[in-house]
Design a protein around this motif. Structure first.
Motif, PDB file in Angstrom:
ATOM      1  N   MET A 190       1.125  -0.815  -0.131  1.00  0.00           N
ATOM      2  CA  MET A 190       0.186   0.483   0.089  1.00  0.00           C
ATOM      3  C   MET A 190       1.012   0.935  -0.409  1.00  0.00           C
ATOM      4  SD  MET A 190      -2.402  -1.322  -0.573  1.00  0.00           S
ATOM      5  CE  MET A 190      -3.837   0.262  -0.146  1.00  0.00           C
ATOM      6  N   ARG A 191       2.028   1.432   0.647  1.00  0.00           N
ATOM      7  CA  ARG A 191       2.701   2.075   0.867  1.00  0.00           C
ATOM      8  C   ARG A 191       3.070   3.044  -0.821  1.00  0.00           C
ATOM      9  NH1 ARG A 191       4.838   0.807   5.544  1.00  0.00           N
ATOM     10  NH2 ARG A 191       6.284  -0.185   4.736  1.00  0.00           N
ATOM     11  N   ALA A 192       3.763   1.660  -0.724  1.00  0.00           N
ATOM     12  CA  ALA A 192       4.211   1.883  -3.131  1.00  0.00           C
ATOM     13  C   ALA A 192       3.231   2.235  -3.866  1.00  0.00           C
ATOM     14  CB  ALA A 192       4.938   0.623  -3.333  1.00  0.00           C
ATOM     15  N   ALA A 193       1.726   1.994  -3.782  1.00  0.00           N
ATOM     16  CA  ALA A 193       0.766   2.461  -4.079  1.00  0.00           C
ATOM     17  C   ALA A 193       0.774   3.850  -4.349  1.00  0.00           C
ATOM     18  CB  ALA A 193       0.385   1.526  -4.143  1.00  0.00           C
ATOM     19  N   ASP A 194       0.768   4.455  -3.107  1.00  0.00           N
ATOM     20  CA  ASP A 194       1.119   5.610  -2.372  1.00  0.00           C
ATOM     21  C   ASP A 194       1.775   6.671  -3.180  1.00  0.00           C
ATOM     22  OD1 ASP A 194      -0.773   7.347  -1.168  1.00  0.00           O
ATOM     23  OD2 ASP A 194       0.922   7.170   0.342  1.00  0.00           O
ATOM     24  N   ARG A 195       3.125   5.923  -2.454  1.00  0.00           N
ATOM     25  CA  ARG A 195       3.966   6.804  -3.412  1.00  0.00           C
ATOM     26  C   ARG A 195       4.742   6.373  -5.271  1.00  0.00           C
ATOM     27  NH1 ARG A 195      10.193   5.394  -0.887  1.00  0.00           N
ATOM     28  NH2 ARG A 195      10.208   6.990  -2.300  1.00  0.00           N
ATOM     29  N   LEU A 196       4.113   5.754  -5.477  1.00  0.00           N
ATOM     30  CA  LEU A 196       3.903   5.466  -7.402  1.00  0.00           C
ATOM     31  C   LEU A 196       2.709   6.132  -7.369  1.00  0.00           C
ATOM     32  CD1 LEU A 196       4.756   1.957  -7.913  1.00  0.00           C
ATOM     33  CD2 LEU A 196       5.923   3.784  -8.360  1.00  0.00           C
ATOM     34  N   ARG A 197       2.065   7.020  -6.539  1.00  0.00           N
ATOM     35  CA  ARG A 197       0.413   8.081  -7.054  1.00  0.00           C
ATOM     36  C   ARG A 197      -0.397   7.344  -7.304  1.00  0.00           C
ATOM     37  NH1 ARG A 197       4.662  11.992  -7.541  1.00  0.00           N
ATOM     38  NH2 ARG A 197       4.298  11.629 -10.005  1.00  0.00           N
ATOM     39  N   ALA A 198      -0.630   5.953  -7.380  1.00  0.00           N
ATOM     40  CA  ALA A 198      -1.688   5.052  -8.309  1.00  0.00           C
ATOM     41  C   ALA A 198      -2.987   5.646  -7.474  1.00  0.00           C
ATOM     42  CB  ALA A 198      -1.721   3.984  -7.746  1.00  0.00           C
ATOM     43  N   ARG A 199      -3.945   5.629  -8.650  1.00  0.00           N
ATOM     44  CA  ARG A 199      -5.132   6.072  -7.882  1.00  0.00           C
ATOM     45  C   ARG A 199      -6.375   5.198  -7.166  1.00  0.00           C
ATOM     46  NH1 ARG A 199      -9.701   9.960  -9.711  1.00  0.00           N
ATOM     47  NH2 ARG A 199     -11.501   9.416  -7.957  1.00  0.00           N
ATOM     48  N   TYR A 200      -6.659   3.911  -8.017  1.00  0.00           N
ATOM     49  CA  TYR A 200      -6.964   3.331  -7.197  1.00  0.00           C
ATOM     50  C   TYR A 200      -5.502   1.824  -6.673  1.00  0.00           C
ATOM     51  CZ  TYR A 200     -10.502   5.204  -9.530  1.00  0.00           C
ATOM     52  OH  TYR A 200     -11.512   5.634 -10.335  1.00  0.00           O
ATOM     53  N   VAL A 201      -6.285   0.936  -5.704  1.00  0.00           N
ATOM     54  CA  VAL A 201      -5.652  -0.091  -5.590  1.00  0.00           C
ATOM     55  C   VAL A 201      -6.565  -1.213  -5.468  1.00  0.00           C
ATOM     56  CG1 VAL A 201      -4.434  -1.500  -4.176  1.00  0.00           C
ATOM     57  CG2 VAL A 201      -3.657   0.798  -4.240  1.00  0.00           C
ATOM     58  N   ALA A 202      -5.758  -2.553  -5.760  1.00  0.00           N
ATOM     59  CA  ALA A 202      -7.211  -3.762  -5.725  1.00  0.00           C
ATOM     60  C   ALA A 202      -6.473  -4.367  -4.991  1.00  0.00           C
ATOM     61  CB  ALA A 202      -7.782  -4.459  -7.344  1.00  0.00           C
ATOM     62  N   ILE A 203      -6.833  -5.308  -4.587  1.00  0.00           N
ATOM     63  CA  ILE A 203      -6.788  -6.672  -3.656  1.00  0.00           C
ATOM     64  C   ILE A 203      -6.730  -7.654  -3.456  1.00  0.00           C
ATOM     65  CG2 ILE A 203      -5.553  -6.728  -1.133  1.00  0.00           C
ATOM     66  CD1 ILE A 203      -6.384  -3.494  -0.744  1.00  0.00           C
ATOM     67  N   LEU A 204      -5.948  -8.265  -3.746  1.00  0.00           N
ATOM     68  CA  LEU A 204      -6.824  -9.481  -4.172  1.00  0.00           C
ATOM     69  C   LEU A 204      -6.142 -10.580  -3.408  1.00  0.00           C
ATOM     70  CD1 LEU A 204      -7.810 -11.701  -6.646  1.00  0.00           C
ATOM     71  CD2 LEU A 204      -5.666 -12.076  -7.317  1.00  0.00           C
ATOM     72  N   SER A 205      -7.470 -11.642  -2.418  1.00  0.00           N
ATOM     73  CA  SER A 205      -7.316 -12.353  -1.767  1.00  0.00           C
ATOM     74  C   SER A 205      -7.034 -13.396  -2.266  1.00  0.00           C
ATOM     75  CB  SER A 205      -7.970 -12.258  -0.312  1.00  0.00           C
ATOM     76  OG  SER A 205      -9.187 -12.782  -0.620  1.00  0.00           O
ATOM     77  N   PRO A 206      -6.928 -14.466  -1.147  1.00  0.00           N
ATOM     78  CA  PRO A 206      -7.153 -15.496  -1.557  1.00  0.00           C
ATOM     79  C   PRO A 206      -8.610 -16.389  -2.229  1.00  0.00           C
ATOM     80  CG  PRO A 206      -5.496 -16.536  -0.263  1.00  0.00           C
ATOM     81  CD  PRO A 206      -5.773 -14.694  -0.098  1.00  0.00           C
ATOM     82  N   ALA A 207      -9.426 -15.945  -0.860  1.00  0.00           N
ATOM     83  CA  ALA A 207     -10.617 -16.112  -0.935  1.00  0.00           C
ATOM     84  C   ALA A 207     -11.220 -15.063  -2.318  1.00  0.00           C
ATOM     85  CB  ALA A 207     -11.174 -15.695  -0.123  1.00  0.00           C
ATOM     86  N   GLY A 208     -10.974 -14.414  -3.003  1.00  0.00           N
ATOM     87  CA  GLY A 208     -11.098 -13.317  -3.956  1.00  0.00           C
ATOM     88  C   GLY A 208     -10.966 -13.872  -4.878  1.00  0.00           C
ATOM     89  N   VAL A 209     -10.028 -15.452  -5.092  1.00  0.00           N
ATOM     90  CA  VAL A 209      -9.368 -16.157  -6.750  1.00  0.00           C
ATOM     91  C   VAL A 209     -10.831 -16.869  -6.713  1.00  0.00           C
ATOM     92  CG1 VAL A 209      -8.171 -17.386  -7.181  1.00  0.00           C
ATOM     93  CG2 VAL A 209      -7.119 -14.923  -6.359  1.00  0.00           C
ATOM     94  N   THR A 210     -11.345 -17.020  -5.523  1.00  0.00           N
ATOM     95  CA  THR A 210     -12.421 -18.387  -5.523  1.00  0.00           C
ATOM     96  C   THR A 210     -13.724 -17.333  -5.854  1.00  0.00           C
ATOM     97  OG1 THR A 210     -11.120 -19.868  -3.600  1.00  0.00           O
ATOM     98  CG2 THR A 210     -13.260 -20.608  -4.104  1.00  0.00           C
ATOM     99  N   ALA A 211     -13.900 -16.784  -5.348  1.00  0.00           N
ATOM    100  CA  ALA A 211     -15.244 -15.908  -5.729  1.00  0.00           C
ATOM    101  C   ALA A 211     -15.131 -14.911  -6.566  1.00  0.00           C
ATOM    102  CB  ALA A 211     -14.986 -15.402  -3.872  1.00  0.00           C
ATOM    103  N   ARG A 212     -13.988 -14.946  -7.470  1.00  0.00           N
ATOM    104  CA  ARG A 212     -13.649 -14.155  -8.504  1.00  0.00           C
ATOM    105  C   ARG A 212     -14.029 -12.436  -8.206  1.00  0.00           C
ATOM    106  NH1 ARG A 212     -11.514 -16.977 -12.564  1.00  0.00           N
ATOM    107  NH2 ARG A 212     -11.623 -15.264 -13.843  1.00  0.00           N
TER     108      ARG A 212
END
Ligand code: HAM
Length: 423
Positions: A376-398
């Motif tokens: 998250m810190r890297a995303a902030d420093r790279l000035r990302a507008r959005y971050v998408a966080i993928l978890s193992p559960a998210g892979v199953t649930a897509r």
């Protein structure tokens, strides 16, 4: 024979860039793009067409620009090809563009020909702030027109470009240095004036007195300033044609609402100029020492290169110096998507989701195994507008957690909704 792979650097010393060159790092590149974009846009708006000429030219091309100029005397990067012909890394763009105008047959088409070039130049100068050995110019040339209106138009274009880059408070210095019919008599007067003062001149000016007296007026050494103040002004010694041309340029600039300062000591560093010369300076940042751009008319250059005499005028601005003064707006704005995994073994799913998101938004995928916090810190420093966080559960649930880094809002989104959400 010496082995070129046997460097003198000790293996432990990390290799640095050569002196006088610089990297343009990504954070800076946005400003460069804006400056280059404005150069393309404005050049086209004034009817100029882009040309790209090689950075390597025959040494002769540059020497013909003027053997007594500093650039030719001590600042060239010269090397030999296998046949022993001497080549040079171009120190400026004008001579190459004039060569290309003839060699490419542009002289056969409708005249004048308006050309612009963006590219690197090379001068072996002593590196210092704003003075590099490799630097970039925005170079504009009009070949095949002797009229004062073209001089005024190129000056206008140079100013419009600097304004488009967000620069303000600049001064335009203007002078006429006459032509082959009036300058020789003026130079005689100048030498007459300086000869009795020779001992009080700096060593470089003592040389100039014999080799290139016009450049006496360009000296920045303190000891030469009081002597310069009393030197005759070339504008008082112009022939009728040069005086009329200069009056017309001044009238046209006034009509265009362009302010300028008459500077009878402005002579420029290259030898090819005739009549109009000008320089764009920022008084707040080094003034004449660090001119942002300069140019003028060079009606004698084509003939000096061995071609049909052809009038021409142009200017070049230094991008490094201009970009350094540009306001940094716009670059700070957050953009793009930073896609991270929260757990091990997610690479294939991250790659797949990255491909999907990329159809709608610039997407950087973080495959590292560092902590979510660090990601998250890297995303902030790279000035990302959005971050998408993928978890193992998210892979199953897509599904994936989407966070808006500007508003802080966060929601769970189905993979196939991601492009629509971010597009
Ligand atoms: P110049 O005055 O030698 O003119 O260079 C133009 C601009 O290039 C300078 O005002 C400066 O901004 C930039 N520049 C020159 N040398 C360096 C350097 N070592 N490091 C960084 N920037 C530099 C010419 O080159 C002519 N060809 C201009 C011209 C075009 N005249 C007629 N047409």
């Amino acid at each position: 024979m010496s082995d070129p792979t046997q460097g003198r650097v000790t293996p432990s010393a990390p290799i640095q860039a050569a002196p006088g060159v610089r990297d343009i790092l990504p954070d800076e590149r946005g400003r460069w793009r804006r400056a280059e974009g404005a150069a393309h846009r404005l050049s086209r708006a004034y009817g100029y067409r882009e040309i790209v000429t090689p950075v390597i030219e025959y040494l002769d091309l540059v020497v013909r620009v003027g053997e007594s100029t500093d650039i030719v005397q001590k600042e060239l990067f010269v090397f030999e090809d296998r046949g022993g012909r001497r080549l040079v890394l171009r120190p400026e763009g004008t001579a190459g563009m004039v060569r290309a105008y003839f060699q490419g047959g542009l002289n056969q088409g409708p005249q004048p020909v308006r050309l612009y070039l963006l590219g690197p130049m090379f001068r072996g100068e002593r590196p210092q702030a704003g003075r590099y050995r490799q630097f970039n110019q925005f170079d504009v040339e009009v070949i095949g027109d002797a009229s004062a209106a073209i001089d005024a138009e190129t000056i206008e274009l140079s100013l419009r470009w600097l304004e488009a880059c967000g620069l303000r408070g600049l001064t335009l210095q203007l002078n006429s240095i006459g032509d082959q019919s009036c300058r020789p008599a003026y130079l005689e007067r100048l030498v007459e004036y300086y000869a009795p003062l020779a001992e009080r001149l700096c060593p470089a000016c003592q040389r100039r007195l014999h080799q290139n007296p016009l450049r006496l007026l360009d000296c920045k050494e303190r000891q030469c300033q009081p002597l310069k103040a009393g030197a005759p002004d070339i504008v008082d010694h112009l022939c009728d044609e040069c005086a009329d041309h200069f009056d017309a340029v001044r009238r046209l600039l006034a009509e265009a609402g362009i302010d300028y300062q008459l500077n009878p000591q402005l002579v420029r560093g290259l030898d090819y100029y005739t009549r109009t010369v000008f320089e764009l300076q920022d008084p707040a940042h080094g003034g004449a020492q660090n001119a942002l751009g300069g140019g003028g008319r060079y009606d004698g250059l084509a003939a000096a290169l061995g071609y049909t005499p052809t009038p021409a005028v142009g200017f070049a601005c230094g991008l490094e110096r201009v970009v350094a003064l540009m306001p940094a707006d716009g670059e700070e704005r957050a953009s793009g998507l930073f896609l991270v995994g929260d757990g091990p073994g997610l690479e294939p799913a991250l790659a797949q989701l990255g491909r999907l998101a990329r159809t709608a938004i610039d997407t950087t995928v973080d495959y590292t195994s560092r902590s979510l916090r660090a990601k998250m810190r890297a995303a902030d420093r790279l000035r990302a507008r959005y971050v998408a966080i993928l978890s193992p559960a998210g892979v199953t649930a897509r599904t994936v957690t989407l966070r808006d880094m500007v508003t802080g809002d966060q929601e769970e989104v189905a993979w196939d909704q991601v492009p629509e959400k971010l597009g």
